[in-house]
Design a protein around this motif. Structure first.
Motif, PDB file in Angstrom:
ATOM      1  N   SER A   1     -54.387 -21.000 -27.757  1.00 40.66           N
ATOM      2  CA  SER A   1     -54.695 -21.484 -26.412  1.00 40.66           C
ATOM      3  C   SER A   1     -56.184 -21.382 -26.143  1.00 40.66           C
ATOM      4  O   SER A   1     -56.787 -22.298 -25.573  1.00 40.66           O
ATOM      5  CB  SER A   1     -53.935 -20.668 -25.375  1.00 40.66           C
ATOM      6  OG  SER A   1     -52.556 -20.799 -25.571  1.00 40.66           O
TER       7      SER A   1
ATOM      8  N   GLN B   1     -48.321 -25.318 -21.217  1.00 39.10           N
ATOM      9  CA  GLN B   1     -47.025 -24.749 -21.560  1.00 39.10           C
ATOM     10  C   GLN B   1     -46.140 -24.587 -20.314  1.00 39.10           C
ATOM     11  O   GLN B   1     -44.951 -24.832 -20.343  1.00 39.10           O
ATOM     12  CB  GLN B   1     -47.269 -23.376 -22.198  1.00 39.10           C
ATOM     13  CG  GLN B   1     -46.019 -22.712 -22.688  1.00 39.10           C
ATOM     14  CD  GLN B   1     -46.378 -21.439 -23.461  1.00 39.10           C
ATOM     15  OE1 GLN B   1     -47.540 -21.099 -23.608  1.00 39.10           O
ATOM     16  NE2 GLN B   1     -45.366 -20.762 -23.971  1.00 39.10           N
TER      17      GLN B   1
ATOM     18  N   ASP C   1     -50.704 -27.790 -24.947  1.00 38.98           N
ATOM     19  CA  ASP C   1     -50.479 -26.389 -25.323  1.00 38.98           C
ATOM     20  C   ASP C   1     -48.989 -26.091 -25.243  1.00 38.98           C
ATOM     21  O   ASP C   1     -48.439 -25.923 -24.166  1.00 38.98           O
ATOM     22  CB  ASP C   1     -51.261 -25.481 -24.370  1.00 38.98           C
ATOM     23  CG  ASP C   1     -51.360 -24.059 -24.893  1.00 38.98           C
ATOM     24  OD1 ASP C   1     -50.672 -23.756 -25.877  1.00 38.98           O
ATOM     25  OD2 ASP C   1     -52.115 -23.266 -24.302  1.00 38.98           O
ATOM     26  N   GLU C   2     -48.352 -26.057 -26.402  1.00 41.92           N
ATOM     27  CA  GLU C   2     -46.916 -25.822 -26.491  1.00 41.92           C
ATOM     28  C   GLU C   2     -46.143 -26.654 -25.471  1.00 41.92           C
ATOM     29  O   GLU C   2     -45.484 -26.120 -24.590  1.00 41.92           O
ATOM     30  CB  GLU C   2     -46.611 -24.331 -26.293  1.00 41.92           C
ATOM     31  CG  GLU C   2     -47.326 -23.507 -27.344  1.00 41.92           C
ATOM     32  CD  GLU C   2     -46.921 -22.045 -27.293  1.00 41.92           C
ATOM     33  OE1 GLU C   2     -45.720 -21.804 -27.057  1.00 41.92           O
ATOM     34  OE2 GLU C   2     -47.786 -21.178 -27.488  1.00 41.92           O
TER      35      GLU C   2
END
Ligand code: ATP
Ligand code: MG
Lengths: 242, 536
Positions: free
Chosen positions: A55, A100, A182-183
């Motif tokens: 991240s 995320q 991010d994810e």
């Protein structure tokens, strides 16, 4: 400018990025000389252990944070040391973020959330003049992510998958050149995750969008053109583009 | 654009902010109400004082006065003639009035002012305060038209109705002196024609006394007696002579000859008048000679005077100037020269007052030790200053209320900023600048200020406009008179709304709201986007 030979096909690159967090007196190095070059239209996935700094790297690439050492080049131009105003502009126009935890604004409904980047870009007067155009654009994107029936719902009334798709629509509305994810599927079940991945792949193909995606899931990572692994603060190539 | 949208959304969804809106609102409303009422009081008061005092006065130091008012007025004209509209010579002296009521002597200290009604009414308000020029009102409706029209100049003549009343009184007195039957009097008295005060006197029972009825009867049967009958009204005078008003004529302040009481049965405030026009009252004062001697004389009340300033109404007795001058020895019978104690001056434009004062003060005609020149404001300086100091202090205190509301906003905003940390991160990640984030919260503060002071302004104004209705509700609710006429001497609460005051109050409240939001807004602006996004 930097002495590095400009490679025209390189869209975004990081040179010797270092980043450390200080916990009290202790310096915790997270990134120790990250080097990466991403070509235009490439779909790169970053894997790595939890806490390895994925991240952090993404934030640095997207100008949300500044590296301690190193440079970030965009189209061969250094961007990490630009003045705040320029960085704000780049974040708004060039980078699209998918988080995320979706990170939608709870006070705004889905359409307004999707349109936020445009609201930030334009003044009240400009936005008001072009609101029809913008709203059509927003509806179009929401249709593309399959949320037409949720147009005026508040984020609290949406499921995780729906929120993530809304976040993708938001990231795309400003027509970015680089999508940083991010994810994006981290909190979703397999089916929703696959849907999101298909969406990203199709965007990558149709718009030649450069996508950098952080993920835990090796299977998802394989859907990208290539995969890099972040370990001990450095990037290693795990899988080259086919 | 997002700033505006988010401001509106936060305003609609953050109910906690309502608390600060309400405190701003209350502060603004109270300030407007208090200022309006205080301004109302002070303008009314100033108007009344100004009306009685004239624009400025030239006073002779000492009660003996100075001779020849005409020559002195001529001198004033010479010095500052172009600013002066009119002048009136006056004799002002302390004295006592004494009259009989219900078999009892009532004596009061007063300020005795000898005036020429005609010129006096040209330098200040006189007619508006005399009862015979006022229509009788009851509940906002004219019950009886005024006995004299306002176009008439005021004079010392007794109105016909009072003259009739006087005749009856004198006849009663004569009858009493001849030991006639007191019973006849009631039958003969033409109640309907008698002036109202007389009717009140004879018909109304005295509420406090258990034997009220008897007392009244007794009082009525008591004849009016000349208080100094030995000196002034020798018994040899014929009835016709005695029916004529005396050569001393008075306008008495209503407060001098009346008192107010609360009727225990109705709870209403009532005025009991103890002496009415047509009655004679005794005056004692001092002569202007060396050594000053006590002077007594009896004079006939011609009219009652009510300015609404209780201080004046309970203190002033106006007398015909020539008679007072003669009584006080301010009239030289050989030369025909009269003296005065002050000259009241009305200016063409009151804004020139200070100029005229300095002209007269510096003039060699009126040496400082012998004469003093003052505007009505400087004469009433301490009172007016007290009022303005009072309102200034009150304003400071009330503004502190709004300042407290400001601190409320500060605290609430910090809370909201903390609560919105993640959203601030999102906005920054999407490209919002620090300035933009800051302006969301500044705008939010301004919006709270506008809503708070807007609602406060409206409610304050509505309150002021309906203050008398609200007062009567409160009276009804608490059973306690909130606004007591006896104390304030106004029939209703006077108010005066100054647009500039309202503007500054609203503006001040808004700026406090904005100022209070600066700190939280800066904090929001300085937040680091990544840190914000990690915040859960
Ligand atoms: N603000 C901070 N202060 C101190 N340490 C931090 C801070 N932010 C991140 N770190 C540390 O940096 C390291 C990397 O964090 P990062 O969030 O980049 O990891 P990650 O690879 O994304 O992990 P995950 O897969 O769990 O999301 C972690 O060890 C974390 O504790
Ligand atoms: Mg992470």
């Amino acid at each position: 400018m930097t002495g590095i030979i400009k490679m025209p096909q390189t869209h975004l690159s990081a040179i010797a990025l270092e980043k450390a967090y200080s916990k009290g007196k202790l310096q915790v190095p997270v990134l120790r000389g990250v080097e990466v070059q991403i070509k235009r239209g490439e779909f790169v996935s970053i894997v790595g252990q939890s806490g390895s700094g994925k991240s952090t790297l993404l934030h640095l690439l997207g100008l949300l944070d500044t590296p301690d050492v190193g440079e970030i080049l965009y189209d061969g131009q250094r961007i990490d040391d630009l003045p705040a105003q320029k960085r704000d502009q780049l974040r708004n126009r060039v980078f699209g973020f998918i988080f995320q935890f979706y990170h939608l604004l709870p006070e705004l409904n889905l359409l307004e959330n999707v349109l936020t980047p445009l609201m930030i870009r334009h003044s009240v007067w400009e936005y008001w003049k072009r609101r029809k155009e913008f709203q059509d654009l927003g509806r179009d994107l929401i249709h593309k992510v399959g949320l037409d029936h949720r147009l005026t719902h508040k984020p609290s009334e949406l499921s995780g998958g729906e929120m993530q798709r809304a976040a993708i629509a938001r990231a795309l509305v400003a027509t970015p050149e680089v999508l940083l994810a991010d994810e994006p599927t981290g909190n979703l079940d397999n089916k929703s995750g696959r849907e999101i991945m298909d969406l990203l792949s199709s965007l990558n193909e149709s718009r030649q969008l450069t996508i950098i995606m952080v993920t835990h899931d090796e299977a998802l990572a394989r859907q990208a053109h290539r995969t890099v692994r972040l370990a001990e603060g450095q990037l290693q190539v795990q899988r080259e583009a086919a | 654009m997002y700033k505006l949208l988010l401001c509106c959304r936060y305003l609609r969804t953050r109910y906690i902010a309502l608390a600060s809106i309400i405190s701003v609102m209350l502060g603004v409303a109270t300030m407007i109400v208090v200022n309006s009422v205080m301004a109302g009081f002070s303008t009314q008061m100033r108007e009344r004082i100004h009306g009685i005092l004239a624009d400025m006065v030239l006073e002779v130091n000492g009660t003996d006065g100075a001779p020849n008012p005409e020559a002195n007025m001529e001198k004033i004209r010479k010095v500052a003639g172009k600013y002066i509209e009119s002048m009136s010579p006056v004799v002002e002296i302390y004295g006592m009035v004494s009259f009989q009521w219900r078999g009892q002597y009532i004596t009061k200290p007063v300020t005795l002012i000898g005036i020429e009604p005609e010129s006096k009414s040209r330098v200040g308000v006189l007619k508006d305060h005399l009862k015979s020029f006022q229509p009788e009102m009851d509940g906002g409706k004219i019950v009886k038209p005024a006995a004299r029209s306002l176009s008439e100049a005021p004079n010392w003549e007794l109105l016909e109705s009072y003259q009739r009343y006087r005749r009856i009184q004198v006849q009663n007195q004569v009858r009493w002196q001849h030991q006639a039957e007191p019973a006849e009097q009631d039958a003969e008295m033409p109640q309907a024609e008698a002036p109202d005060k007389l009717a009140q006197l004879s018909l109304k029972t005295f509420p406090f006394h258990p034997d009220a009825a008897d007392l009244t009867q007794e009082a009525n049967s008591l004849p009016m007696k000349d208080l100094f009958e030995d000196d002034v009204a020798p018994k040899e005078l014929s009835i016709e002579e005695r029916e004529k008003p005396l050569s001393g004529r008075l306008y008495v302040g209503l407060g001098v000859v009346s008192f107010q009481y609360e009727n225990q049965k109705t709870g209403k405030l009532e005025t009991e008048v103890m002496a009415v026009p047509g009655d004679d009252i005794a005056i004692s004062t001092v002569s202007a000679g060396r050594p000053p001697e006590v002077v007594h004389f009896t004079a006939t009340i011609v009219d009652t005077f009510q300015s609404g300033m209780s201080e004046y109404d309970a203190n002033l007795v106006f007398c015909n100037l020539e008679y007072l001058q003669e009584m006080r020895g301010m009239f030289n019978r050989k030369t025909g020269e009269r003296s005065f104690t002050s000259i009241q001056i009305k200016l063409k434009d009151y804004n020139d007052a200070d100029k005229v004062v300095s002209l007269l003060r510096s003039s060699s005609e009126f040496p400082v030790g012998l004469f003093s020149v003052q505007t009505w404001e400087s004469k009433q300086g301490p009172l007016l200053a007290a009022v303005s100091v009072e309102s200034a202090i009150l304003n400071v205190l009330l503004f502190l209320i709004i300042a407290v509301a400001g601190f409320g906003i500060l605290a609430i905003f910090f809370m909201i900023v903390v609560e919105k940390t993640r959203d601030i991160g999102i906005l920054k990640a999407l490209g919002a600048s620090s300035g933009g984030v800051q302006s969301i919260f500044l705008g939010y503060g301004l919006a709270l200020g506008i809503v708070g002071s807007g609602v406060g302004m409206i409610s304050g104004l509505v309150f002021v406009w309906n203050i008398n209705v609200i007062e009567s509700w409160l009276t009804w609710l608490t059973g306690h008179k909130v606004f007591d006429q006896r104390i304030y001497y106004f029939p209703t609460i006077p108010t005066s709304i100054e647009p500039l005051m309202v503007f500054w109050v609203a503006f001040g409240a808004m700026s406090i709201a904005v100022l209070a939001s600066i700190l939280p807004a800066r904090r929001a602006a300085r937040m680091h986007p990544v840190q914000c996004l990690r915040y859960e």
